[in-house]
Write a protein that holds these residues in place. Structure first.
Motif, PDB file in Angstrom:
ATOM      1  N   ARG A   1      -8.310   6.645  19.405  1.00 38.62           N
ATOM      2  CA  ARG A   1      -7.173   6.842  18.499  1.00 38.62           C
ATOM      3  C   ARG A   1      -7.653   7.058  17.065  1.00 38.62           C
ATOM      4  NH1 ARG A   1      -2.968   2.193  20.766  1.00 38.62           N
ATOM      5  NH2 ARG A   1      -2.229   3.395  22.580  1.00 38.62           N
ATOM      6  N   LEU A   2      -8.683   6.324  16.670  1.00 30.50           N
ATOM      7  CA  LEU A   2      -9.239   6.495  15.331  1.00 30.50           C
ATOM      8  C   LEU A   2      -9.801   7.903  15.147  1.00 30.50           C
ATOM      9  CD1 LEU A   2     -10.352   5.517  12.565  1.00 30.50           C
ATOM     10  CD2 LEU A   2     -12.352   4.645  13.809  1.00 30.50           C
ATOM     11  N   ILE A   3     -10.542   8.390  16.137  1.00 27.98           N
ATOM     12  CA  ILE A   3     -11.115   9.742  16.046  1.00 27.98           C
ATOM     13  C   ILE A   3     -10.008  10.779  15.911  1.00 27.98           C
ATOM     14  CG2 ILE A   3     -12.487  11.497  17.245  1.00 27.98           C
ATOM     15  CD1 ILE A   3     -13.935   9.093  18.659  1.00 27.98           C
ATOM     16  N   GLY A   4      -8.967  10.654  16.727  1.00 27.89           N
ATOM     17  CA  GLY A   4      -7.861  11.592  16.653  1.00 27.89           C
ATOM     18  C   GLY A   4      -7.168  11.564  15.298  1.00 27.89           C
ATOM     19  N   ARG A   5      -6.893  10.360  14.780  1.00 25.11           N
ATOM     20  CA  ARG A   5      -6.248  10.238  13.465  1.00 25.11           C
ATOM     21  C   ARG A   5      -7.098  10.858  12.371  1.00 25.11           C
ATOM     22  NH1 ARG A   5      -5.386   4.859  15.062  1.00 25.11           N
ATOM     23  NH2 ARG A   5      -6.951   4.112  13.578  1.00 25.11           N
ATOM     24  N   ALA A   6      -8.407  10.582  12.423  1.00 28.90           N
ATOM     25  CA  ALA A   6      -9.315  11.061  11.378  1.00 28.90           C
ATOM     26  C   ALA A   6      -9.318  12.583  11.316  1.00 28.90           C
ATOM     27  CB  ALA A   6     -10.720  10.530  11.625  1.00 28.90           C
ATOM     28  N   LEU A   7      -9.352  13.232  12.459  1.00 27.48           N
ATOM     29  CA  LEU A   7      -9.410  14.692  12.477  1.00 27.48           C
ATOM     30  C   LEU A   7      -8.053  15.310  12.171  1.00 27.48           C
ATOM     31  CD1 LEU A   7     -11.770  15.140  15.532  1.00 27.48           C
ATOM     32  CD2 LEU A   7     -12.343  15.489  13.140  1.00 27.48           C
ATOM     33  N   ARG A   8      -6.985  14.720  12.679  1.00 28.59           N
ATOM     34  CA  ARG A   8      -5.655  15.276  12.377  1.00 28.59           C
ATOM     35  C   ARG A   8      -5.348  15.216  10.886  1.00 28.59           C
ATOM     36  NH1 ARG A   8      -4.235  12.534  17.225  1.00 28.59           N
ATOM     37  NH2 ARG A   8      -3.395  10.774  16.040  1.00 28.59           N
ATOM     38  N   ALA A   9      -5.964  14.269  10.183  1.00 31.18           N
ATOM     39  CA  ALA A   9      -5.718  14.135   8.748  1.00 31.18           C
ATOM     40  C   ALA A   9      -6.169  15.354   7.957  1.00 31.18           C
ATOM     41  CB  ALA A   9      -6.412  12.886   8.195  1.00 31.18           C
ATOM     42  N   VAL A  10      -7.083  16.151   8.519  1.00 33.16           N
ATOM     43  CA  VAL A  10      -7.589  17.314   7.787  1.00 33.16           C
ATOM     44  C   VAL A  10      -7.188  18.631   8.440  1.00 33.16           C
ATOM     45  CG1 VAL A  10      -9.530  16.019   6.823  1.00 33.16           C
ATOM     46  CG2 VAL A  10      -9.843  17.278   8.973  1.00 33.16           C
ATOM     47  N   VAL A  11      -6.262  18.574   9.402  1.00 31.38           N
ATOM     48  CA  VAL A  11      -5.830  19.773  10.121  1.00 31.38           C
ATOM     49  C   VAL A  11      -4.390  20.117   9.753  1.00 31.38           C
ATOM     50  CG1 VAL A  11      -5.325  20.741  12.403  1.00 31.38           C
ATOM     51  CG2 VAL A  11      -7.410  19.415  12.056  1.00 31.38           C
ATOM     52  N   ASP A  12      -4.173  21.378   9.405  1.00 30.20           N
ATOM     53  CA  ASP A  12      -2.818  21.898   9.234  1.00 30.20           C
ATOM     54  C   ASP A  12      -2.349  22.351  10.621  1.00 30.20           C
ATOM     55  OD1 ASP A  12      -0.582  23.587   8.873  1.00 30.20           O
ATOM     56  OD2 ASP A  12      -1.202  24.095   6.839  1.00 30.20           O
ATOM     57  N   ARG A  13      -1.485  21.579  11.237  1.00 32.37           N
ATOM     58  CA  ARG A  13      -1.119  21.844  12.628  1.00 32.37           C
ATOM     59  C   ARG A  13      -0.215  23.069  12.779  1.00 32.37           C
ATOM     60  NH1 ARG A  13       1.546  18.074  15.244  1.00 32.37           N
ATOM     61  NH2 ARG A  13       2.087  16.617  13.581  1.00 32.37           N
ATOM     62  N   LYS A  14       0.458  23.466  11.711  1.00 32.80           N
ATOM     63  CA  LYS A  14       1.214  24.714  11.757  1.00 32.80           C
ATOM     64  C   LYS A  14       0.269  25.906  11.903  1.00 32.80           C
ATOM     65  CE  LYS A  14       5.710  23.856  11.146  1.00 32.80           C
ATOM     66  NZ  LYS A  14       6.761  24.369  12.082  1.00 32.80           N
ATOM     67  N   ARG A  15      -0.820  25.895  11.145  1.00 29.03           N
ATOM     68  CA  ARG A  15      -1.792  26.990  11.230  1.00 29.03           C
ATOM     69  C   ARG A  15      -2.525  26.994  12.567  1.00 29.03           C
ATOM     70  NH1 ARG A  15      -4.768  27.367   5.268  1.00 29.03           N
ATOM     71  NH2 ARG A  15      -2.880  27.924   4.079  1.00 29.03           N
ATOM     72  N   LEU A  16      -2.640  25.832  13.176  1.00 33.80           N
ATOM     73  CA  LEU A  16      -3.302  25.746  14.480  1.00 33.80           C
ATOM     74  C   LEU A  16      -2.492  26.470  15.546  1.00 33.80           C
ATOM     75  CD1 LEU A  16      -5.767  24.510  15.921  1.00 33.80           C
ATOM     76  CD2 LEU A  16      -4.379  22.469  16.334  1.00 33.80           C
ATOM     77  N   GLY A  17      -1.184  26.501  15.380  1.00 29.59           N
ATOM     78  CA  GLY A  17      -0.330  27.164  16.356  1.00 29.59           C
ATOM     79  C   GLY A  17      -0.085  26.292  17.579  1.00 29.59           C
ATOM     80  N   ALA A  18       0.626  26.845  18.538  1.00 26.90           N
ATOM     81  CA  ALA A  18       1.050  26.079  19.715  1.00 26.90           C
ATOM     82  C   ALA A  18      -0.094  25.925  20.706  1.00 26.90           C
ATOM     83  CB  ALA A  18       2.248  26.743  20.369  1.00 26.90           C
ATOM     84  N   ARG A  19      -1.075  25.153  20.339  1.00 21.01           N
ATOM     85  CA  ARG A  19      -2.224  24.884  21.206  1.00 21.01           C
ATOM     86  C   ARG A  19      -2.713  23.462  20.958  1.00 21.01           C
ATOM     87  NH1 ARG A  19      -3.474  29.075  18.030  1.00 21.01           N
ATOM     88  NH2 ARG A  19      -3.662  30.447  19.851  1.00 21.01           N
ATOM     89  N   THR A  20      -3.431  22.925  21.915  1.00 24.74           N
ATOM     90  CA  THR A  20      -3.985  21.572  21.824  1.00 24.74           C
ATOM     91  C   THR A  20      -5.502  21.644  21.777  1.00 24.74           C
ATOM     92  OG1 THR A  20      -2.123  20.581  23.021  1.00 24.74           O
ATOM     93  CG2 THR A  20      -4.174  19.323  22.967  1.00 24.74           C
TER      94      THR A  20
END
Length: 242
Positions: A92-111
């Protein structure tokens, strides 16, 4: 004197080998002292059900330790039927840390799936996982852009993590296992671009510690993350285009 003659403010030797796993869209093998972690980034063109139709992407992480990573064999999570509490906390920590620097709109509909597997553990595995995972993620994003799958870079900053603590009254950077196991204060710091706080985990193991000590540890962590950021940049520069 610390093991290897390290100064209080000195990281253990750091190496990041990009594209360690050829079949992954992005990957890295990170070694910090005796700790080694394989980090991979895989991409699926779908999102969790609760994000469908939002136009946003998602990033999640899994973390595990190989059975022999600590010397004495560690049972696989699959054999127990579920991950233990420590494993869940770290992924969970790893996921939070990386999501903090990702613009998820620009990532688009993908995981984006980040997988971090510890080959050898000598302290600081979660911090090494975050630092190596950023390189794997950045390589995966680079290749998505090269293929035209995304137009704008979704990465707003780099992210790295380092441990620090107080051992025998001394503030130390990047604790190995021997230091961590007897630390009076144990702290993990995650920073974006080596300056902005993403997360701080600090625990007094024996007695409360003063605010001045916290500031001292944060200063150590900031300098350590800057060195890790430079190692990340070098690894990304050395990665092969494909």
């Amino acid at each position: 004197m610390r093991a290897g003659g390290r100064r209080a403010d000195q990281l253990r030797p750091v190496s990041i080998e990009p594209d360690f796993v050829r079949t992954a869209l992005g990957s890295a093998l990170i070694a910090i002292g005796g700790t080694r972690v394989i980090c991979t980034a895989s991409v699926e063109d779908r999102v969790p059900a609760w994000l469908e139709g939002s136009g946003e992407g998602w990033l999640t992480a899994e973390y595990g330790m190989l059975p022999a990573s600590t010397g004495e064999r560690k049972q696989r999570d699959g054999a127990r039927g579920r991950p233990d509490g420590r494993t869940v906390e770290i992924q969970r920590l790893i996921g939070r840390a990386l999501r903090a620097v990702v613009d998820r709109k620009r990532l688009g509909a993908r995981t984006v799936w980040i997988d971090c597997d510890v080959l050898e553990a000598d302290g600081g595995t979660r911090c090494a996982a975050i630092t190596g995972a950023y390189v794997a993620l950045a390589l995966a994003v680079r290749r998505l852009r090269e293929r035209g799958a995304i137009e704008e870079d979704p990465l707003r900053a780099s992210v790295a993590a380092v441990s620090c603590g107080v051992v025998d009254g001394w503030a130390l950077l990047d604790l190995d296992y021997a230091e961590d196991s007897r630390a009076e204060v144990d702290m993990n710091v995650v920073l974006a671009d080596a300056r902005d706080i993403v997360e701080v985990q600090a625990t007094a193991e024996e007695a409360p510690f003063a605010r001045a000590r916290l500031d001292e540890l944060l200063a150590l962590a900031s300098a350590g993350c800057e060195s890790l950021r430079q190692a990340q940049c070098a690894a990304l520069a050395a990665a092969n285009d494909r």
